[in-house]
Design an enzyme around this catalytic site. Sequence first.
Site, PDB file in Angstrom:
ATOM      1  N   ARG A  70       0.824  -1.222   0.000  1.00 14.68           N
ATOM      2  CA  ARG A  70       0.000   0.000   0.000  1.00 14.68           C
ATOM      3  C   ARG A  70       0.853   1.265   0.000  1.00 14.68           C
ATOM      4  O   ARG A  70       0.634   2.192  -0.780  1.00 14.68           O
ATOM      5  CB  ARG A  70      -0.920   0.006   1.223  1.00 14.68           C
ATOM      6  CG  ARG A  70      -1.979  -1.061   1.246  1.00 14.68           C
ATOM      7  CD  ARG A  70      -2.682  -1.127   2.589  1.00 14.68           C
ATOM      8  NE  ARG A  70      -1.765  -1.505   3.666  1.00 14.68           N
ATOM      9  CZ  ARG A  70      -1.182  -0.649   4.510  1.00 14.68           C
ATOM     10  NH1 ARG A  70      -1.434   0.638   4.423  1.00 14.68           N
ATOM     11  NH2 ARG A  70      -0.369  -1.085   5.445  1.00 14.68           N
ATOM     12  N   ALA A 149      11.501   5.366   5.756  1.00 13.24           N
ATOM     13  CA  ALA A 149      10.398   5.693   6.654  1.00 13.24           C
ATOM     14  C   ALA A 149       9.624   4.423   6.991  1.00 13.24           C
ATOM     15  O   ALA A 149       8.428   4.471   7.267  1.00 13.24           O
ATOM     16  CB  ALA A 149       9.469   6.726   6.012  1.00 13.24           C
ATOM     17  N   GLU A 180      15.047   3.060  19.106  1.00 15.64           N
ATOM     18  CA  GLU A 180      14.309   4.315  19.233  1.00 15.64           C
ATOM     19  C   GLU A 180      13.967   4.593  20.689  1.00 15.64           C
ATOM     20  O   GLU A 180      13.400   3.727  21.354  1.00 15.64           O
ATOM     21  CB  GLU A 180      13.032   4.266  18.385  1.00 15.64           C
ATOM     22  CG  GLU A 180      13.336   4.162  16.899  1.00 15.64           C
ATOM     23  CD  GLU A 180      12.109   4.235  16.007  1.00 15.64           C
ATOM     24  OE1 GLU A 180      10.976   4.322  16.545  1.00 15.64           O
ATOM     25  OE2 GLU A 180      12.262   4.239  14.785  1.00 15.64           O
ATOM     26  N   HIS A 199      10.479   9.492  13.892  1.00 13.83           N
ATOM     27  CA  HIS A 199       9.395   8.539  13.634  1.00 13.83           C
ATOM     28  C   HIS A 199       8.042   9.258  13.554  1.00 13.83           C
ATOM     29  O   HIS A 199       7.111   8.975  14.307  1.00 13.83           O
ATOM     30  CB  HIS A 199       9.362   7.452  14.707  1.00 13.83           C
ATOM     31  CG  HIS A 199       8.751   6.165  14.208  1.00 13.83           C
ATOM     32  ND1 HIS A 199       9.148   4.936  14.645  1.00 13.83           N
ATOM     33  CD2 HIS A 199       7.787   5.927  13.291  1.00 13.83           C
ATOM     34  CE1 HIS A 199       8.436   3.985  14.048  1.00 13.83           C
ATOM     35  NE2 HIS A 199       7.613   4.572  13.212  1.00 13.83           N
ATOM     36  N   ALA A 201       6.147   9.409  10.634  1.00 14.66           N
ATOM     37  CA  ALA A 201       5.417   9.050   9.420  1.00 14.66           C
ATOM     38  C   ALA A 201       3.906   9.002   9.625  1.00 14.66           C
ATOM     39  O   ALA A 201       3.145   9.448   8.762  1.00 14.66           O
ATOM     40  CB  ALA A 201       5.916   7.706   8.888  1.00 14.66           C
ATOM     41  N   ALA A 202       3.454   8.480  10.741  1.00 16.39           N
ATOM     42  CA  ALA A 202       2.015   8.366  10.987  1.00 16.39           C
ATOM     43  C   ALA A 202       1.466   9.533  11.793  1.00 16.39           C
ATOM     44  O   ALA A 202       0.286   9.527  12.158  1.00 16.39           O
ATOM     45  CB  ALA A 202       1.720   7.061  11.722  1.00 16.39           C
TER      46      ALA A 202
END
Length: 238
Positions: A70, A149, A180, A199, A201-202
């Site tokens: 996706r 990413a 992380e 982090h 990305a979302a």
Amino acid sequence: AAARGAGIVVMIARGGTTIATAEETLALMLALARHVPQAHLSMRDGKWDRKSYMGVELRGKTLGVVGFGRIGRAVAKRALAFEMQVIAYDPYISPDIAADLGVELVGLEDIYRRSDFITLHALLTDETRQMIRAENIAKMKAGVRIVNAARGALVNETDLAEAIKSGQVAGAALDVYAQEPPPPDHPLIGLSGVVHTPHLAASTQEAQVAVAVEAAHLIRDGLLKGQWRNVVNPDVVR
């Protein structure tokens, strides 16, 4: 394993962060190509330094997408709008799916050999763990740029740092790290030519709502309709 032992069904809300992650990938790619963070910091320090931040255009460059699910497909669509040539590697995707998007499905060796930019969107498996390492970096074009990413462990961070120092890799843009938060002595943090985000990305308002709604739908469909989707421990359902 603990959930399985307790009879708890675990599902993943897969789709809610697709667009946010794809857009973050393009943001990282553009920032990397045009030295946006470095130029910003330079101006914040009162400088007007145009010569140090000569960039490159995305148009006409070959983007290698590793993992064409996706998110990989969403990145490809956006890269094509920048007039990039997009090639992709994914052993689980039909070539017809790629062709319908105007993308050439190729082998991993072709990704390394042909790409000006490489963006990672693969699952973390024994095969893909530290796939960006010295022996594979040596197969890449001199001056390649790498964006991650997806998952930090796809990259051998020490090898990538050394490749940037040597000039084999022109730069990297990273949103994820093997550990992380990364340790203070991380080999890539503070290195010239590297763009970092923590982090993110979302981390959009829209993605967080989409994930919450998707999670609610998954639970509703499982409990009321017996339609269990995106289950990672199917033994519990059976």
